[in-house]
Design a protein around this motif. Structure first.
Motif, PDB file in Angstrom:
ATOM      1  N   ILE A  20       0.828  -1.203   0.000  1.00 13.57           N
ATOM      2  CA  ILE A  20       0.000   0.000   0.000  1.00 13.57           C
ATOM      3  C   ILE A  20       0.866   1.258   0.000  1.00 13.57           C
ATOM      4  O   ILE A  20       1.853   1.356   0.720  1.00 13.57           O
ATOM      5  CB  ILE A  20      -0.952  -0.006   1.218  1.00 13.57           C
ATOM      6  CG1 ILE A  20      -1.795  -1.290   1.231  1.00 13.57           C
ATOM      7  CG2 ILE A  20      -1.828   1.230   1.246  1.00 13.57           C
ATOM      8  CD1 ILE A  20      -2.618  -1.530  -0.026  1.00 13.57           C
ATOM      9  N   HIS A  25      -3.867   2.804  -1.475  1.00 17.06           N
ATOM     10  CA  HIS A  25      -4.121   1.673  -2.378  1.00 17.06           C
ATOM     11  C   HIS A  25      -2.784   1.086  -2.828  1.00 17.06           C
ATOM     12  O   HIS A  25      -1.720   1.590  -2.486  1.00 17.06           O
ATOM     13  CB  HIS A  25      -5.000   2.071  -3.562  1.00 17.06           C
ATOM     14  CG  HIS A  25      -4.485   3.219  -4.372  1.00 17.06           C
ATOM     15  ND1 HIS A  25      -3.367   3.145  -5.160  1.00 17.06           N
ATOM     16  CD2 HIS A  25      -4.958   4.480  -4.516  1.00 17.06           C
ATOM     17  CE1 HIS A  25      -3.160   4.298  -5.768  1.00 17.06           C
ATOM     18  NE2 HIS A  25      -4.122   5.138  -5.391  1.00 17.06           N
ATOM     19  N   PRO A  72      -8.127   0.687  -8.624  1.00 22.61           N
ATOM     20  CA  PRO A  72      -7.202   0.406  -7.532  1.00 22.61           C
ATOM     21  C   PRO A  72      -7.506  -0.910  -6.811  1.00 22.61           C
ATOM     22  O   PRO A  72      -8.628  -1.414  -6.850  1.00 22.61           O
ATOM     23  CB  PRO A  72      -7.410   1.590  -6.584  1.00 22.61           C
ATOM     24  CG  PRO A  72      -8.822   2.002  -6.819  1.00 22.61           C
ATOM     25  CD  PRO A  72      -9.074   1.754  -8.282  1.00 22.61           C
ATOM     26  N   PHE A  74      -6.823  -2.741  -2.837  1.00 26.05           N
ATOM     27  CA  PHE A  74      -6.645  -2.299  -1.457  1.00 26.05           C
ATOM     28  C   PHE A  74      -6.195  -3.452  -0.563  1.00 26.05           C
ATOM     29  O   PHE A  74      -6.393  -4.630  -0.900  1.00 26.05           O
ATOM     30  CB  PHE A  74      -7.955  -1.702  -0.941  1.00 26.05           C
ATOM     31  CG  PHE A  74      -8.419  -0.515  -1.734  1.00 26.05           C
ATOM     32  CD1 PHE A  74      -7.926   0.755  -1.471  1.00 26.05           C
ATOM     33  CD2 PHE A  74      -9.312  -0.676  -2.774  1.00 26.05           C
ATOM     34  CE1 PHE A  74      -8.330   1.848  -2.221  1.00 26.05           C
ATOM     35  CE2 PHE A  74      -9.729   0.408  -3.535  1.00 26.05           C
ATOM     36  CZ  PHE A  74      -9.239   1.683  -3.258  1.00 26.05           C
ATOM     37  N   GLU A  77      -7.441  -7.425  -0.053  1.00 26.35           N
ATOM     38  CA  GLU A  77      -8.245  -7.942  -1.164  1.00 26.35           C
ATOM     39  C   GLU A  77      -7.595  -9.164  -1.801  1.00 26.35           C
ATOM     40  O   GLU A  77      -6.385  -9.185  -2.025  1.00 26.35           O
ATOM     41  CB  GLU A  77      -8.455  -6.860  -2.232  1.00 26.35           C
ATOM     42  CG  GLU A  77      -9.376  -5.761  -1.790  1.00 26.35           C
ATOM     43  CD  GLU A  77      -9.656  -4.739  -2.878  1.00 26.35           C
ATOM     44  OE1 GLU A  77     -10.724  -4.108  -2.797  1.00 26.35           O
ATOM     45  OE2 GLU A  77      -8.829  -4.560  -3.796  1.00 26.35           O
TER      46      GLU A  77
END
Length: 144
Positions: A20, A25, A72, A74, A77
């Motif tokens: 990240i 993101h 994007p 995150f 995920e």
């Protein structure tokens, strides 16, 4: 998942906190790392490892990357990254396509393409693909 081409080679990716960026993101550079991981994993799956490259004194090196960031990703995920060999000229070049999807939404987050050139590892100069590369990569070319 709805893939762009049939019969993809797929790796699973779980987005880690280290991926990240300051915007919250996945950092753009991380996608490129995933593309590289998928390429190497697929090559090993096909029967060509780094050790094979060294024994043959040949390697497929990146000539060009194209990455289209569509949405994007995150932290946390689950993603899947598909790859296909779409061109193997049997001489010097090989092209791969990639599609990154969010497993939960099936949304495509990235499409990419990489063109590789064959080099002699000992000299770094372009060299014709050895027969083993032509056989392995040529037989893996996806039908469109």
């Amino acid at each position: 998942m709805t893939w762009d081409l049939p019969s993809p080679f797929v790796i699973d990716i779980q987005v880690e906190a280290s991926s990240i960026d300051h915007y919250g993101h996945v950092n753009n550079a991380e996608y490129l790392r995933w593309v590289e991981r998928a390429s190497w994993t697929h090559s090993r799956h096909l029967g060509l490892s780094l050790e094979d490259y060294r024994a043959l004194d040949r390697g497929m090196v990146v000539h060009r990357h194209e990455l289209d960031y569509l949405a994007p990703a995150f932290e946390g995920e689950p993603l899947q990254l598909a790859t296909w060999i779409v061109v193997c000229d049997g001489r010097l070049t090989l092209e791969r396509r990639f599609q990154l999807c969010n497993v939960e939404t099936s949304r495509t987050l990235l499409r990419a393409q990489t063109r590789f050139a064959c080099i002699e590892l000992s000299s770094g100069r372009p060299k014709r693909m050895p027969p083993r590369f032509v056989e392995v990569y040529g037989n893996a070319v996806a039908s469109r």
